[in-house]
Design a protein around this motif. Sequence first.
Motif, short mmCIF file in Angstrom:
data_model
loop_
_atom_site.label_atom_id
_atom_site.label_comp_id
_atom_site.label_asym_id
_atom_site.label_seq_id
_atom_site.Cartn_x
_atom_site.Cartn_y
_atom_site.Cartn_z
N PRO A 81 42.64 29.92 30.21
CA PRO A 81 43.11 31.48 30.46
C PRO A 81 41.85 32.31 30.52
O PRO A 81 41.97 33.18 31.38
CB PRO A 81 43.53 31.85 28.92
CG PRO A 81 43.35 30.77 28.03
CD PRO A 81 43.21 29.61 28.93
N ARG A 96 40.84 31.88 34.43
CA ARG A 96 41.93 32.62 35.19
C ARG A 96 41.49 34.17 34.95
O ARG A 96 41.69 34.72 36.29
CB ARG A 96 43.17 32.22 34.95
CG ARG A 96 43.65 30.63 35.13
CD ARG A 96 45.04 30.58 34.72
NE ARG A 96 46.10 31.24 35.59
CZ ARG A 96 47.36 31.47 35.43
NH1 ARG A 96 47.88 30.80 34.35
NH2 ARG A 96 48.07 32.03 36.27
N ARG A 97 41.09 34.62 33.96
CA ARG A 97 40.96 36.06 33.89
C ARG A 97 39.87 36.34 34.62
O ARG A 97 39.90 37.43 35.02
CB ARG A 97 40.86 36.20 32.27
CG ARG A 97 40.81 37.88 31.87
CD ARG A 97 40.66 38.22 30.45
NE ARG A 97 40.71 39.68 30.42
CZ ARG A 97 41.86 40.47 30.17
NH1 ARG A 97 43.01 40.10 30.22
NH2 ARG A 97 41.59 41.80 29.94
N THR A 157 40.36 36.56 38.03
CA THR A 157 41.55 37.63 38.44
C THR A 157 40.79 38.96 38.68
O THR A 157 40.82 39.52 39.57
CB THR A 157 42.48 37.53 37.55
OG1 THR A 157 43.26 36.64 37.30
CG2 THR A 157 43.50 38.90 37.71
N GLU A 158 39.81 39.07 37.58
CA GLU A 158 38.99 40.11 37.69
C GLU A 158 38.22 40.40 39.00
O GLU A 158 37.99 41.32 39.61
CB GLU A 158 38.09 40.41 36.44
CG GLU A 158 39.19 40.72 35.19
CD GLU A 158 38.22 40.73 33.96
OE1 GLU A 158 37.12 40.17 34.04
OE2 GLU A 158 38.75 41.32 32.79
N LEU A 190 45.44 44.56 33.80
CA LEU A 190 45.49 43.16 33.43
C LEU A 190 46.54 43.10 32.05
O LEU A 190 46.37 43.81 31.06
CB LEU A 190 44.22 42.77 33.13
CG LEU A 190 43.26 42.51 34.27
CD1 LEU A 190 41.91 41.94 33.83
CD2 LEU A 190 43.76 41.72 35.31
N GLU A 196 49.31 39.72 30.37
CA GLU A 196 49.72 38.31 30.51
C GLU A 196 51.10 38.32 30.65
O GLU A 196 51.98 38.93 30.21
CB GLU A 196 49.93 37.76 28.99
CG GLU A 196 50.10 36.30 29.04
CD GLU A 196 49.97 35.65 27.55
OE1 GLU A 196 51.04 35.20 27.07
OE2 GLU A 196 48.96 35.46 27.32
N PRO A 229 46.95 35.11 32.76
CA PRO A 229 46.57 36.65 33.05
C PRO A 229 47.16 37.02 34.61
O PRO A 229 47.26 36.29 35.29
CB PRO A 229 45.02 36.45 33.25
CG PRO A 229 44.93 34.89 33.27
CD PRO A 229 46.02 34.25 32.71
N GLN A 277 49.41 37.23 40.57
CA GLN A 277 48.75 36.22 39.84
C GLN A 277 48.13 35.19 40.46
O GLN A 277 48.65 34.84 41.63
CB GLN A 277 50.18 35.75 38.79
CG GLN A 277 49.51 34.89 37.54
CD GLN A 277 50.63 34.53 36.68
OE1 GLN A 277 51.69 34.46 36.95
NE2 GLN A 277 50.31 34.97 35.45
#
Length: 293
Positions: free
Chosen positions: A174, A177-178, A181-182, A246, A248, A253, A268
């Motif tokens: 995670p 992935r976070r 994602t950011e 952001l 879950e 995330p 996502q």
Amino acid sequence: MTADTATDVFEEHRPVLLGVAYRMLGRLADAEDVVQDAWLRWSAADRAAVREPRGYLVRVTTRLAIDRLRQIRTRGETYVGPWLPEPYATDFADTVPDTAERAVLADSVSLAVLVVLESLSPLERAVFVLREAFGYPYAEIAAMLDRGEAAVRQLAGRARRHVDERRPRYDVDPAQRRDLTERFLTAAAGGDLQGLMSLLAPDVRLVGDSGGKAQAPLRVLESADKVGRFLVGAARKSGAGLSFRLLELNGGPAALVLSGDKPDSVFQLDVADGRIQAVYIIRNPDKLRALAA
């Protein structure tokens, strides 16, 4: 069992029932309807004869979900463009402390897996969800579905092979992935094509779900060039006024895009080898209503 006690027992098990129904249906509104129907069955049942309330409620919910799936497929509804499950808010980190168990739950509710589950029969889907996500023994699943244990084992094996053959293998870290994602949101919002290209795998896929009710690709886009250019073009067309939050969703995330205070879309990502392998965009307003709060 008094009415108050019956309500308390049902509410204690509601999260599990909703989890079963959502994995079965991929639609939060349908899952909530099924759980409400389960409550009506529970409130009218001879509860004194129920030795194990959780098992009884899961059995009722599973059967109702199977019926709902069959109704949906009988209607033969057509969907405009690619279909993705309705986003489902999860927070396994708070409710499930064990890392291994949390990983199993997160995987079973991921967008990639739920898309594959859509191609299973209702019975196969029920067996897969009860066995793989919730760990029920075959004998209990057989009793819930009024099937022989041998038949349930066959259904489970067939469903597992089907899912294993079709679901992509992605990292589930995670934190990574976070972070991606950011960085992805920063590059996409800024129209930074080179920044996006550095994050996207060469064979990245973009799946957009609008149901024909918003702008999104009507086909899956493949390749970093096509996906990157689409995202940059979309950012330019959207203009100002969008914000990101952001949260879950579906065990990982995700980014909720807001236009003012109204949900506009959900992004996502699936990640492997430090690159973005898949981008999911949900823009169907019917699927964003539960996130409005």
